[in-house]
Design a protein around this motif. Sequence first.
Motif, PDB file in Angstrom:
ATOM      1  N   THR B 465      21.318  79.883  42.344  1.00 10.38           N
ATOM      2  CA  THR B 465      21.995  79.160  41.721  1.00 10.38           C
ATOM      3  C   THR B 465      23.476  79.108  41.440  1.00 10.38           C
ATOM      4  OG1 THR B 465      20.490  77.221  41.109  1.00 10.38           O
ATOM      5  CG2 THR B 465      22.812  77.299  39.910  1.00 10.38           C
ATOM      6  N   GLY B 466      23.329  80.387  40.406  1.00 10.99           N
ATOM      7  CA  GLY B 466      23.796  81.633  39.482  1.00 10.99           C
ATOM      8  C   GLY B 466      25.105  82.194  40.744  1.00 10.99           C
ATOM      9  N   ILE B 467      24.360  82.189  42.047  1.00  8.02           N
ATOM     10  CA  ILE B 467      25.622  83.141  43.408  1.00  8.02           C
ATOM     11  C   ILE B 467      26.153  81.906  43.556  1.00  8.02           C
ATOM     12  CG2 ILE B 467      25.085  84.417  45.008  1.00  8.02           C
ATOM     13  CD1 ILE B 467      22.875  85.736  43.786  1.00  8.02           C
ATOM     14  N   LEU B 468      25.357  81.039  43.971  1.00  4.13           N
ATOM     15  CA  LEU B 468      26.440  79.978  45.008  1.00  4.13           C
ATOM     16  C   LEU B 468      27.213  79.366  44.691  1.00  4.13           C
ATOM     17  CD1 LEU B 468      23.315  77.781  46.276  1.00  4.13           C
ATOM     18  CD2 LEU B 468      24.758  80.133  47.129  1.00  4.13           C
ATOM     19  N   THR B 469      27.027  78.921  42.455  1.00  3.85           N
ATOM     20  CA  THR B 469      28.098  78.536  41.773  1.00  3.85           C
ATOM     21  C   THR B 469      29.503  79.401  42.408  1.00  3.85           C
ATOM     22  OG1 THR B 469      26.587  77.751  40.418  1.00  3.85           O
ATOM     23  CG2 THR B 469      28.665  77.974  39.723  1.00  3.85           C
ATOM     24  N   ALA B 470      29.273  81.621  41.739  1.00  7.57           N
ATOM     25  CA  ALA B 470      30.485  82.032  41.755  1.00  7.57           C
ATOM     26  C   ALA B 470      30.727  81.838  43.184  1.00  7.57           C
ATOM     27  CB  ALA B 470      29.312  83.033  41.802  1.00  7.57           C
ATOM     28  N   CYS B 650      22.231  78.131  29.761  1.00  8.45           N
ATOM     29  CA  CYS B 650      22.761  79.302  29.834  1.00  8.45           C
ATOM     30  C   CYS B 650      23.342  79.974  30.931  1.00  8.45           C
ATOM     31  CB  CYS B 650      21.535  79.738  28.889  1.00  8.45           C
ATOM     32  SG  CYS B 650      21.063  79.286  27.864  1.00  8.45           S
ATOM     33  N   LEU B 651      22.775  79.940  32.003  1.00 16.94           N
ATOM     34  CA  LEU B 651      22.321  80.298  33.282  1.00 16.94           C
ATOM     35  C   LEU B 651      24.783  80.215  33.385  1.00 16.94           C
ATOM     36  CD1 LEU B 651      22.687  81.783  36.521  1.00 16.94           C
ATOM     37  CD2 LEU B 651      22.033  79.360  36.881  1.00 16.94           C
ATOM     38  N   LEU B 652      25.021  79.193  33.335  1.00 17.11           N
ATOM     39  CA  LEU B 652      26.618  78.686  33.661  1.00 17.11           C
ATOM     40  C   LEU B 652      27.237  78.653  32.347  1.00 17.11           C
ATOM     41  CD1 LEU B 652      25.515  75.824  35.857  1.00 17.11           C
ATOM     42  CD2 LEU B 652      26.240  78.629  36.737  1.00 17.11           C
ATOM     43  N   SER B 653      26.977  78.607  30.977  1.00 18.13           N
ATOM     44  CA  SER B 653      28.186  78.920  30.079  1.00 18.13           C
ATOM     45  C   SER B 653      29.063  80.273  29.839  1.00 18.13           C
ATOM     46  CB  SER B 653      27.155  78.197  28.917  1.00 18.13           C
ATOM     47  OG  SER B 653      26.680  79.149  28.691  1.00 18.13           O
ATOM     48  N   ALA B 654      29.498  79.845  28.773  1.00 16.13           N
ATOM     49  CA  ALA B 654      30.158  80.822  28.457  1.00 16.13           C
ATOM     50  C   ALA B 654      29.315  82.141  28.064  1.00 16.13           C
ATOM     51  CB  ALA B 654      30.471  80.863  27.323  1.00 16.13           C
ATOM     52  N   PRO B 655      30.030  83.439  28.837  1.00 15.76           N
ATOM     53  CA  PRO B 655      29.958  84.862  28.623  1.00 15.76           C
ATOM     54  C   PRO B 655      29.867  85.476  27.266  1.00 15.76           C
ATOM     55  CG  PRO B 655      31.484  84.864  29.860  1.00 15.76           C
ATOM     56  CD  PRO B 655      31.586  83.752  29.500  1.00 15.76           C
ATOM     57  N   CYS B 656      28.641  85.939  27.412  1.00 14.49           N
ATOM     58  CA  CYS B 656      28.814  87.126  25.761  1.00 14.49           C
ATOM     59  C   CYS B 656      29.504  87.593  25.712  1.00 14.49           C
ATOM     60  CB  CYS B 656      27.199  87.684  26.025  1.00 14.49           C
ATOM     61  SG  CYS B 656      27.410  89.267  26.937  1.00 14.49           S
ATOM     62  N   LEU B 677      36.356  81.500  29.870  1.00 13.67           N
ATOM     63  CA  LEU B 677      35.327  81.334  28.632  1.00 13.67           C
ATOM     64  C   LEU B 677      34.705  79.930  28.206  1.00 13.67           C
ATOM     65  CD1 LEU B 677      34.451  81.786  25.633  1.00 13.67           C
ATOM     66  CD2 LEU B 677      35.874  81.804  23.885  1.00 13.67           C
ATOM     67  N   PHE B 678      36.707  79.254  28.213  1.00 16.23           N
ATOM     68  CA  PHE B 678      36.209  77.758  28.563  1.00 16.23           C
ATOM     69  C   PHE B 678      36.226  77.010  29.704  1.00 16.23           C
ATOM     70  CE2 PHE B 678      39.515  79.143  25.412  1.00 16.23           C
ATOM     71  CZ  PHE B 678      38.294  78.435  23.424  1.00 16.23           C
ATOM     72  N   GLY B 679      36.895  77.520  30.284  1.00 17.91           N
ATOM     73  CA  GLY B 679      36.626  77.579  32.063  1.00 17.91           C
ATOM     74  C   GLY B 679      35.190  77.699  32.305  1.00 17.91           C
ATOM     75  N   MET B 680      34.010  78.462  31.779  1.00 21.15           N
ATOM     76  CA  MET B 680      32.865  78.141  32.179  1.00 21.15           C
ATOM     77  C   MET B 680      32.062  77.707  31.418  1.00 21.15           C
ATOM     78  SD  MET B 680      32.090  82.175  33.121  1.00 21.15           S
ATOM     79  CE  MET B 680      30.023  82.265  33.290  1.00 21.15           C
ATOM     80  N   THR B 681      32.313  77.492  29.893  1.00 20.06           N
ATOM     81  CA  THR B 681      31.733  76.264  29.386  1.00 20.06           C
ATOM     82  C   THR B 681      31.894  74.724  29.763  1.00 20.06           C
ATOM     83  OG1 THR B 681      32.117  77.861  27.521  1.00 20.06           O
ATOM     84  CG2 THR B 681      31.531  75.608  26.966  1.00 20.06           C
TER      85      THR B 681
END
Lengths: 77, 703
Positions: B465-470, B650-656, B677-681
Motif C-alpha cells: 500500500t505504501g509503495i502504491l501510494t508513492a 501511521c504508514l501514510l501520515s506525517a513522517p517523523c 508534512l501537511f500533504g502527507m497528513t
Amino acid sequence: MHDRLYRPLSAVSAGSSVRLRDVCAGQKLEARLASLGFVPGATLDVCRNTCHGPLVVQVKGSRLMLGRGMADKMVVE
Amino acid sequence: MNKSQPQPRELLILLAGNPNSGKTSLYNWMAGARQHVGNYPGVTVEKKSAHFQHEGQRIELVDLPGVYSLLAASPEEVIARDEILAGDASVVIQVIDATNLERNLHLTAQLLEMGVPLVYALNMSDEAEANGLTFDLDLLADLLGGPVVPTNGITGAGVQDLLNVALERAADPTPAHGRVPYGYDIENAVRAVAQGFEGDDAVSARRRAIALLDGIPDPHAPPHAVSSAKRAMERLERRGGRPLDVQLAEARYGFALGVATEASRTPAHYVRRDRTMRLDSIFLHRIWGLPIFIGLMWIVFNLVFTLGDPPMRWIESSLFWLRTNIMTVWPDTVAPLFRSLLVDGVISGVGGVISFLPNILLLFLAIAFLEDSGYMARVAFLMDRVMHKMGLHGKSFIPMLIGLGCTVPAIMATRTLENKRDRLTTILVTPFVSCGARLTIYALLIPAFFAPRWRGWVLWGIYLTGILTAVGVARLLRGTLFRGDSAPFVMELPPFRWPTWRSVGIHMWDRAWMYLQKAGTIILAISILLWALGSFPKRTEFTRDYAAEIAATADPEIAEELANLEQAEALEYTAIGRIGKFLEPVIRPLGFDWRVGTALVGAFAAKEVFVAQLGIVFSLGAADESSDSLRETLQREYTPLQGLAMMLFCLLSAPCMATIVVTRRETNSWGWALGMLFGMTFIAWACTFLVYQAGLFILTGSI
C-alpha cells in the motif's frame, strides 16, 4: 565488404558488438558519459535490448544500464 | 605539519576508488568496528573514517565516496577531489578491481595528476587469476608510479601488507610519478596554460591547467591562465570535433587501456563474469524478473516476522518479569511517583521499543544483503518500466528501497538523481515507503488483531500500500507541479557477489547500535515527557465517589470495572488526556479514540514512540498492575478494523521529525518540508477515513 553503417545504439539488437562514434547530448552529459567509458571508439557489447525499457550495455569491462532516451543519442557503427 | 617531528603524529590515509571496486570491504577489514560515520560539513555525503593503530603508528583512515572520476561533477566527486587536494593525507590508496583493470585505471590517470603519494590495492586479483587473467605486478607498479599490493576484500588477504606498504610510502612525501600523455596538441595547451600559474610548482601548475581545460572552475586561478585556457579549449574543440573534456577522458582511457594491456594478460577464451551474466538472465528476465523480485520481498517480510518473533517474545517476557519484580520489591507506598516513572514511563515506553530490535535487525540484514550482492541495481532495471508510468525512471526506485530501512538515508540517496524535478518528486514520495520504525507499530498491532497465518500477508499488504501510494502521488506530482521529461540515465550493474558475513555484520551492528542509542536518548526523553504529561495535573475531584462505591460492592467484577473507570477519568484530566480530547473530533471518524490520538502526536517525534505511548497510556490507565500484556489490552479495546486503520494512518501520515529536517536540508526549502508534512497528513486522513468508514459499512451495514 559493406559500407559503414551509422545508427543509434537503441537500434542495435542484443548480442552484437558495436563501436561508439559519437554522442549527441549536451556537453555536461557527454563528459559524464565519457568518464563512464563512453568515449568515441569504445567497443560496446549490447547485452540486452528489448523494444522498450533500458538497455544493458557492456563497456570497458562494466555492465551499464542505459536509459532508452540516452541510447537514442549515441551513434554507433 | 612539522616534518622534523614525525613520531607521534597521526597519519591520514585516504581510500579512493570506483564504486563497486571492493573499496568498502577493504575499509571494513582495516577499520573493523572502530569506524565512525558522519557527514562532510555542508553536504550530505557520508564521511566514513576510523582511527586505529598499526605497528605502533596512529592512523586515521578515511573511506572516500566511490567515484568514476575526479571532475567535480557531483557532490561525491567534489569531496573526493577536495580531500585529496587538501594536502593533509600522507598517502592515498586506490582500490583497483583487478577484474576490471581498464575502467579502474581511468581514475588512476586522474589521481596521478593530483601530486600525492599513491599506493594501489589490486583487489580480487586472486579471483581474476583463477579465471585465467595474469598480472605483471612489477610492471604495473612501474607504470603507475607506486607500489601495488594484491588484496582480497572477501577473505581480508593482503590487508596487513597493504597497511605496511602504505606506511612505508607515507614516510616518503614525494608524489607518485607517472603522467598521462594527452597527445601533442593538448600537451602544448596544457604547457601554455600551466605557465600562467607562476607561484605553483610544476606538478600543481600542470594539475590546475588540466582542471581548467576540463572545465572545473578554479576561483584562484590567475586571469591570464583562465583566458589562455578558454582560447585553447575553443581551438582544440574545433580541431577535435568534440568537447575538450571528452577528448581528455579519451586520452585517460587510452592510457588505462595501454597500462592494462601491458601489465595484464587476458586468455583468448576469457569471458568476463559469466556468472553475473547467467544470474542476470534469471533476475532480469523479461517475464520472470518482476515476479522474482516481488517474491523475494515477500520472503523478506515473512522472515522478518517469523524469525524475529521468538527473540522478540524473549525480550518481552524479560521486560514483563522485570516490571512485576520491581512492583513486588518496591511497594507503592514508597515514592509512588518514581515507581510510576520507572515502571509506567521508562519500562513501558523504552522497553516496548527495544523489544522490536530483532525485527529491525532482520530488516537491515535483508537490505544489506540486497545492497552488497548487487541485486539492488537490478531492481532499478526491473522497476524502470513501472517507474516510467509515474514519470520517473528506475534509479528513483533505489531510494525507495533504502526507505524500507529508514527514510532519512533514503532521502539522502536521492542525490544520485541528476534532474531536479526527478529528485524532488522522489524526495516527496519516499516517506510513503514504510520504514523500519513503522515496522515496530505493525509488529505490535498485527499479532494483536490477526491470526498467525494472515500476519505475513497483512504486513506485505501494508508495505505494498505504501509503495502504491508513492506511485500514485508521484504520478500526480509529475502531472502537475513537476511537468517535464525525466532525465536520461546511466547506472552501473555491478557484478553479483556473495556478500561477506563480515560486511553485512558490521552494517547490522551499526544499525542496531543506532537504534539502541535512539531508544536510550530521544525515545527515553520523550517517554519521560509523555509519562509526565500523562500523570499531571492530578485529578482530585471525581464525578463519583469511586472509593466508597468500590468499598460498598461485593462483586469483584463490578469493583474492577469501577476502578478502571476511575483511572480513565484521572487520565482524561491530565495534559495528555486534554490533548487527546482536543484531537478526538478530528480522528474519531478514523476509528481512533483520544488515547490513539496522543500516540499519534508522539509518533511525530519518532515513529517508535507510537508504541511507547500506547504502552504508557494503557499502563497508566490500568487499574490492577500485573494485568494483561499491551497486546491483549489492545485486542480488548479495539477491533481489527481499528487496528488496520491505525497502521494505515501511521504508514501514510506525517513522517517523523528527522525526515522533515533532512527534507528541508536536501531541498533547501522549508516550503517542501512543510508541504510534505501537511500533504502527507491530509492523504493519511483521507485514506484512513475511506477505509475505516467503508470497512464499517461492510461489517455492520451502517455508518
